[in-house]
Design a protein around this motif. Sequence first.
Motif, PDB file in Angstrom:
ATOM      1  N   ARG A 160      40.734  29.250 -22.643  1.00  0.00           N
ATOM      2  CA  ARG A 160      40.671  27.966 -21.943  1.00  0.00           C
ATOM      3  C   ARG A 160      41.843  27.797 -20.987  1.00  0.00           C
ATOM      4  O   ARG A 160      41.698  27.204 -19.915  1.00  0.00           O
ATOM      5  N   ASN A 161      43.001  28.297 -21.418  1.00  0.00           N
ATOM      6  CA  ASN A 161      44.207  28.197 -20.608  1.00  0.00           C
ATOM      7  C   ASN A 161      45.248  29.127 -21.231  1.00  0.00           C
ATOM      8  O   ASN A 161      45.419  29.113 -22.452  1.00  0.00           O
ATOM      9  N   PRO A 162      45.951  29.953 -20.443  1.00  0.00           N
ATOM     10  CA  PRO A 162      46.955  30.849 -21.019  1.00  0.00           C
ATOM     11  C   PRO A 162      48.079  30.122 -21.761  1.00  0.00           C
ATOM     12  O   PRO A 162      48.812  30.741 -22.526  1.00  0.00           O
ATOM     13  N   ALA A 163      48.196  28.818 -21.555  1.00  0.00           N
ATOM     14  CA  ALA A 163      49.196  28.051 -22.298  1.00  0.00           C
ATOM     15  C   ALA A 163      48.935  28.115 -23.798  1.00  0.00           C
ATOM     16  O   ALA A 163      49.870  28.080 -24.608  1.00  0.00           O
ATOM     17  N   PHE A 164      47.665  28.230 -24.191  1.00  0.00           N
ATOM     18  CA  PHE A 164      47.352  28.333 -25.615  1.00  0.00           C
ATOM     19  C   PHE A 164      47.855  29.657 -26.192  1.00  0.00           C
ATOM     20  O   PHE A 164      48.219  29.726 -27.367  1.00  0.00           O
TER      21      PHE A 164
END
Length: 341
Positions: free
Chosen positions: A96-100
């Motif tokens: 969903r997002n590389p932040a995860f």
Amino acid sequence: MRFLSTGAVTLALAASAGAAHAQTALSVQTSTQSGGYSFKYINENWAPKISEMTGGEVSIEFLPINSVVPSTETPDTIAAGVLGGDLTSIAYFSGRNPAFAILGDLIAGYDTPQQIQDYCREGGGAEALQELWNTQFPNLIHVVGCGAVSKEALVARVPIRTLEDLKGKKIRSPEGMAATVFRAAGASPVNIPFAEVFTALEKGIVDASDASAYVNNDQNGFNEIAPYPLFPGIHSMAVHQFTVSEETWQSLSPEAQKGLTSWFYEAYADLAKALNEEDLKLVERDKQNPDIEVIDWAQKDRDAFRAIAQKAWEETAAQSPEAEAALKSQLAYMREIGLIQ
């Protein structure tokens, strides 16, 4: 929705006579197998304490991984008001997002689960995760807490006693930050399914493998065919999140909110202690086995590996503004406790 017909999950709100707040029963999907050590430990030792710690306002039924929806879909189900919450690996949502990926497993970043728990509870980690979920499901998901319970022990069929020894080794690793870090350290990551790890090690297709905690590796028989385990591990330490719907959170009294938060952090601290004790028992047993060499890297090698990993963190962080914010939050805390300069 296909999972509603099974009746396996309900979010029940029943008014309690004379009570100021509704009695809330939650079904929470986890990221562990029903027979796994962590699943049984939480259910047996901590699930019964939830009602007492929330003044009778909350009870929870914990469900094993993929029992209701695939592990990557729990947030959607919570936001839809069907699943009560999740207690699951943050890294599942990296697509969903590389932040995860950064918040879910900062490869080679921390030395102990306690450091991550402290970051989540007091160092801004839970707030960083909440901000990230707000970009995905505004005002629908509430982060109660986050934390880790164990660091993976690297399974190895050849001795890898130093950072230098990683060079040229074929290491089973999923694609992503872990593979990037191993590659930067001179190893050759090989992406094979977990189900094929045993055979790959046994036949020498790989020299080592990203697998699981020492106790789990022992249960899978990995150390018998790969007798040079690295413990404590050098790379992966999965971070889990405990979330409920924002509607559920707002329905609780301030005392129950505080109690549920305390329950999570106390439960995870106790689980981490129990898992570590199990690991240490097995390590001591294996140290007496002349056919197994348990390898513990020197701190200088761990620090050097972390320095290499930082480049991979930065590479991942550059992929989105949220990932940059997630890494900035962790770096600030890591500097504060002296893990990095």
